[in-house]
Design an enzyme around this catalytic site. Structure first.
Site, PDB file in Angstrom:
ATOM      1  N   LYS A  79     -31.007  75.485 -13.677  1.00 29.50           N
ATOM      2  CA  LYS A  79     -31.386  74.689 -14.844  1.00 29.50           C
ATOM      3  C   LYS A  79     -30.798  75.300 -16.115  1.00 29.50           C
ATOM      4  O   LYS A  79     -30.762  76.521 -16.278  1.00 29.50           O
ATOM      5  CB  LYS A  79     -32.910  74.613 -14.929  1.00 29.50           C
ATOM      6  N   SER A 154     -38.911  68.185 -16.831  1.00 28.54           N
ATOM      7  CA  SER A 154     -37.643  68.443 -17.484  1.00 28.54           C
ATOM      8  C   SER A 154     -36.537  68.941 -16.546  1.00 28.54           C
ATOM      9  O   SER A 154     -35.363  69.005 -16.950  1.00 28.54           O
ATOM     10  CB  SER A 154     -37.830  69.467 -18.613  1.00 28.54           C
ATOM     11  N   SER A 178     -42.676  70.301 -14.888  1.00 33.71           N
ATOM     12  CA  SER A 178     -41.239  70.057 -14.970  1.00 33.71           C
ATOM     13  C   SER A 178     -40.455  70.297 -13.694  1.00 33.71           C
ATOM     14  O   SER A 178     -39.273  69.973 -13.635  1.00 33.71           O
ATOM     15  CB  SER A 178     -40.633  70.909 -16.092  1.00 33.71           C
TER      16      SER A 178
END
Length: 451
Positions: A79, A154, A178
């Site tokens: 990420k 996210s 997330s």
């Protein structure tokens, strides 16, 4: 799938590379080719490390002894808020990225590479990780099951990359859902470990300790393998758990939000599967106090405010700026209260003991994933309403610091994946994985969307 190793699991790839049945270089090249084919439609990756990844794969192949590399040659995605040496850390937008490249890997990236994995790229997220919708200044990331829908957030880019077969395993992090929300949107397994189990080390960007690092995968076995690497543990073979008592709850933590019929049916289906596996299920509804909801919101807002320090706030998205303004007010009013979080954690742990349950089963989402729109350009209020309406079930368990996992269970009538969430008391990650493995055996899911 168009290439030999694309679609294989992390365990299959690592086993083949260790045995010499495949080279890490070929495996990584296959996945880079698939990324080039599929990612223009998905927008899962911020940066693809083509040449660098091949060079790192060659170094794996050059090692004399691969026996102790549990992820030998496995392509992984990281990420974009997690430092990868040689890259800027983007945090979801050009306005929020670090001005300098990272000199060294974040500890979880170091552990992945130490296990033999090859980082093929970093995946997209919303600005500063604030939303359960992944879009940024370049446009929205898309769900591989339906390109008109969001992959969640996210860690939306990580989930989309795994669901599309672009990597077998991706790192994500989870501050208010997330990992679990995008896992549910994209039909993959998403594990959020409990507090303190996996290094976070984000400094003041960990939302006052809400954030945990975890993994997204297409199989429970890969999730267990990835978890062991991130946690710095020896890989273990999951074993059948003893007979468990599982609480089942449809109660939403968000007032006025209820799960739709597909998500209600998903929980019922998972409960039946657990009974088929030899467990007992009982209704067990947690009480979600209003003070906890306000504490979650205050911490969320304040996290944005703290994360904005040193940035040119004028360059950030309007929705982010509104969050920052509210966070400044929350900090000034003293609404970020560690004692409140600890009280909720103790209450949550007691809930398992008082109800004599080992795990809690809930919906993962309340409704279908929203459209893949440019939410970053829409009013803050609309972003808040959309997030709360479709994904209310994850946040309380970050606030409590308890482990939780999302597991696919089928499909909605609209063709998007369905999933459930399971939560456990502290140190129950392996138990959650073992029960998830039972669900996978009894109800195998389609591992990839064909993009």
């Amino acid at each position: 799938m168009t290439t030999t190793w694309v679609g294989a699991t992390a365990k299959q790839i690592a086993r083949a590379v260790r045995r010499g049945d495949a080279s890490a270089t070929q495996v990584v090249a296959d996945h880079l080719e698939q990324i080039a084919i599929s990612d223009p439609a998905l927008g899962a990756f911020r940066v693809v490390r083509g040449g660098e990844a091949i060079t790192e794969a060659e170094k794996v192949d050059d090692q004399e002894d691969l026996a102790n590399l549990p992820l030998a040659g496995v392509p992984v995605a990281v990420k974009e808020n997690t430092a990868v040496a040689g890259l800027q850390t983007w945090h979801g937008s050009a306005a929020a990225r670090t001005p300098e490249v990272a000199e060294e890997d974040h500890e979880v990236v170091r552990r992945l590479r130490g296990a033999g994995a090859v980082v093929v790229g970093v995946t997209r997220m919303p600005e500063m990780g604030l939303w359960a919708l992944t879009d940024d200044d370049t446009g929205p990331a898309r769900n591989p099951w339906d390109l008109d829908r969001t992959p969640g957030g996210s860690s939306g880019g990580s989930a989309a990359a795994v669901a599309a077969g672009l990597v077998p395993i991706a790192q994500g992090n989870d501050g208010l859902g997330s990992i679990r929300i995008p896992a549910a949107c994209c039909g993959v397994v998403g594990l959020k470990p409990g507090r303190g189990v996996v290094p976070v080390d984000f400094g003041d960007k960990d939302w006052f300790g809400l954030v945990e690092n975890g993994v997204l995968t297409t199989t429970v076995a890969d999730a267990a393998l990835g978890f062991s690497v991130l946690a710095g543990r020896e890989p273990v073979k999951l074993t059948e758990p003893a007979r468990l008592r599982v609480g089942v709850s449809l109660r939403s933590p968000a007032a006025g939000v209820k799960p739709d019929e597909p998500n209600t049916s998903a929980v019922a289906a998972a409960a039946r599967l657990l009974v088929d596996a030899g467990h007992d299920t009982v209704t067990a509804d947690p009480t979600y106090p209003a003070g906890v909801a306000l504490g979650v919101l205050a911490t969320w807002f304040a996290g944005a405010y703290v994360n904005s320090e040193g940035l040119d706030v004028r360059r950030l998205q309007p929705r982010t700026r509104r969050h920052i303004t509210l966070g400044r007010a929350a900090m000034k009013a003293g609404l970020v209260r560690q004692k409140q979080r600890e009280a909720w954690r103790e209450r949550s742990i007691r809930f398992f003991a008082d109800r004599s349950i080992d795990l809690l089963l809930t919906p993962a989402l309340a409704s279908t994933p929203p459209p893949a729109e440019r939410f970053s350009g829409q009013p803050w209020r609309r972003n808040m309403l959309v997030n709360a309406a479709y994904a209310p079930y994850a946040a309380p368990w970050n606030y409590a610091g308890l482990p939780a996992i999302v597991v696919p269970v089928g499909f909605r009538p609209d063709g998007l994946p369905l999933a459930i969430q399971m939560i456990g008391p502290p140190d129950s990650e392996l138990l959650l994985l073992s029960v998830a493995g039972q669900l996978e055996v009894l109800n195998p899911w389609q591992r990839h969307a064909l993009v």
